[in-house]
Write a protein that holds these residues in place. Structure first.
Motif, short mmCIF file in Angstrom:
data_model
loop_
_atom_site.label_atom_id
_atom_site.label_comp_id
_atom_site.label_asym_id
_atom_site.label_seq_id
_atom_site.Cartn_x
_atom_site.Cartn_y
_atom_site.Cartn_z
N UNK A 33 -9.04 13.51 -75.46
CA UNK A 33 -9.62 12.80 -74.08
C UNK A 33 -10.49 11.68 -74.60
N UNK A 34 -11.54 11.87 -75.19
CA UNK A 34 -12.04 11.50 -75.61
C UNK A 34 -11.58 10.02 -76.43
N UNK A 35 -11.32 9.89 -77.77
CA UNK A 35 -10.20 9.51 -78.03
C UNK A 35 -9.06 7.96 -77.07
N UNK A 36 -8.58 9.06 -76.33
CA UNK A 36 -8.03 8.16 -74.53
C UNK A 36 -8.98 7.33 -73.90
N UNK B 298 0.85 11.01 -69.60
CA UNK B 298 -0.28 10.10 -68.77
C UNK B 298 0.85 8.68 -69.16
N UNK B 299 0.27 8.01 -67.57
CA UNK B 299 1.10 6.52 -67.46
C UNK B 299 -0.23 6.04 -66.54
N UNK C 65 -5.10 1.26 -60.53
CA UNK C 65 -5.59 0.69 -62.15
C UNK C 65 -6.50 0.65 -63.19
N UNK C 66 -5.86 2.14 -63.53
CA UNK C 66 -6.30 2.85 -64.41
C UNK C 66 -5.59 3.78 -64.77
N UNK C 67 -5.12 3.53 -66.48
CA UNK C 67 -3.98 5.12 -67.42
C UNK C 67 -4.90 6.31 -66.98
N UNK D 22 -2.23 2.29 -72.54
CA UNK D 22 -1.61 3.29 -72.75
C UNK D 22 -0.65 3.34 -74.26
N UNK D 23 -0.56 2.25 -74.52
CA UNK D 23 0.43 1.51 -75.77
C UNK D 23 -0.26 2.85 -76.82
N UNK D 24 -1.44 2.34 -77.21
CA UNK D 24 -3.31 2.80 -77.52
C UNK D 24 -2.35 3.75 -77.87
#
Length: 401
Positions: A190-193, A163-164, A170-172, A148-150
């Motif tokens: 979304x692709x980068x996330x 986002x959270x 068990x996911x972001x 999440x920090x990224x």
């Protein structure tokens, strides 16, 4: 105006009967930096004081209305949530590096803790003995928080609402606005996330917005032509949303009289502020019920886990309840991203910004923003109150009787 004055008169009577020597309107006039006993109180407030009746009849009635519970179920849920709030920090410490998240399971009435497969038998045995359920998860909470920090470091387009970390899944979770899901900028985000770690993409019906409003007569406080709601009393003033005013801005009350001044404010990045009060106003540990429910006393600020019930008081839509859906969420408002917000299923409307979120008699946070309304429904985020107290060195005004 007569309705508001009557409400404040009833509140004053309620507090006097409750044994408060400085009872009055909320937020009322500053008591200064010391407690009613004259001693300087410690910074912050996370106590979970024991009381015979942690939830008023009105709060229980609101939970019945908004959560579809019977009276008995509402009482049982409040008691179970209090126990889960006490247990949660203990099991986090017990789980150590194997901790993968925790939440309140309303169906079972118990705290559930996610552990990675390498958790020791002794750790699992200790957590079960403490009264929590256990689930197995692939990723630790630290790994999910790092992902999440990224994502927080990415620049998000308006079609991405927030986002959270979702401990249950068990996911972001990355939320995108349904009508913008085909937008090229959203697709790139979304692709980068997804490159940051385990990510799930969900669609939401609308983008979040803050809930400040233009001036409407008879509401709690104004800053210029903006109306917002009071969050919680602290010694010397009250806390509220940062988007409601800048440091140095003057604040007037429901009757048009001067209350005080914004002493600190942060928005975006955060959404919190505090206002010092004076000029005949003083503070009391109460959340207004607006005639919908009796006014609720505040006894502490123990954090309610994900899955717990939570109720909100605001100057437009008054009193509504729902459930804590997520914590530490980044919300992408049009003014910029705000971090570490808590997501709820409670509705809100313009003018409710800054208002109180409370679980039982425990302060949770101040209203930031959301989507929807209290006719068709929606979701709302709040800034956790303990973060505000720590940031400004404030002490929550609590009732200890």
């Amino acid at each position: 105006m007569k309705r508001r004055r009557l409400t404040h008169a009833v509140l004053a009577t309620l507090l006097l009967l409750g044994g408060l020597a400085t009872a009055g309107t909320i937020p009322a006039a500053a008591t200064g930096p010391t407690s009613p006993t004259g001693s300087t109180p410690p910074t912050g407030s996370t106590s979970l004081a024991t009381s015979a009746k942690p939830a008023s009849d009105g709060l229980l009635a609101a939970m019945q209305r908004d959560l579809g519970l019977t009276r008995h179920q509402a009482e049982a849920r409040v008691a179970a949530e209090r126990a889960a709030a006490v247990l949660d920090p203990k099991v986090r410490r017990t789980a150590g590096e194997a901790y993968a998240g925790s939440w309140f399971d309303a169906a079972r009435g118990r705290l559930t803790v996610a552990l990675t497969p390498d958790a020791s038998t002794a750790t699992r045995r200790a957590i079960r003995a403490a009264g929590a359920e256990i689930r197995t998860a692939a990723h630790t909470a630290r790994e999910l928080d790092a992902a999440k920090a990224r994502i927080d470091r990415l620049s998000a387009p308006s079609g991405v609402s927030g986002w959270h970390v979702d401990p249950v899944a068990g996911t972001v979770v990355v939320d995108i606005v349904r009508e913008d899901r085909s937008d090229n900028d959203v697709r790139r985000f979304v692709s980068r996330a997804r490159e940051t770690g385990p990510v799930t993409v969900r669609t939401v019906s609308a983008a979040p917005r803050t809930f400040a409003a233009g001036t409407v007569g008879g509401d709690p406080y104004y800053t210029g032509n903006v109306r917002c709601s009071i969050g919680f009393s602290v010694y010397g003033g009250f806390v509220t949303a940062g988007h409601c005013g800048s440091p140095g801005a003057g604040v007037s009350g429901w009757d048009g009289s001067y209350i005080g001044t914004f002493q600190g404010s942060s928005f975006p990045d955060n959404d919190y502020a505090w206002v010092s009060v004076g000029s005949g106003w003083w503070t009391v540990p109460v959340v207004l019920g607006w005639g919908t429910v009796p006014d609720q006393l505040v006894r502490g600020s123990a954090v309610a886990p994900v899955g717990s019930s939570v109720c909100r008081s605001g100057s437009t839509s008054h009193w509504h309840c729902g459930t804590v859906l997520a914590t530490n969420e980044t919300v992408n408002y049009s003014q910029g991203a705000v971090h570490q917000l808590t997501k709820t299923s409670v509705c809100a409307e313009p003018g409710d910004s800054g208002g109180s979120f409370i679980t039982g008699d425990q302060a949770q946070g101040v209203t930031s923003g959301g989507w929807g309304n209290c006719t068709s429904g929606g979701e709302t985020w709040f800034q956790p109150v303990n973060e505000i107290l720590g940031r400004y060195g404030l002490t929550l005004h609590t009732y200890t009787g």
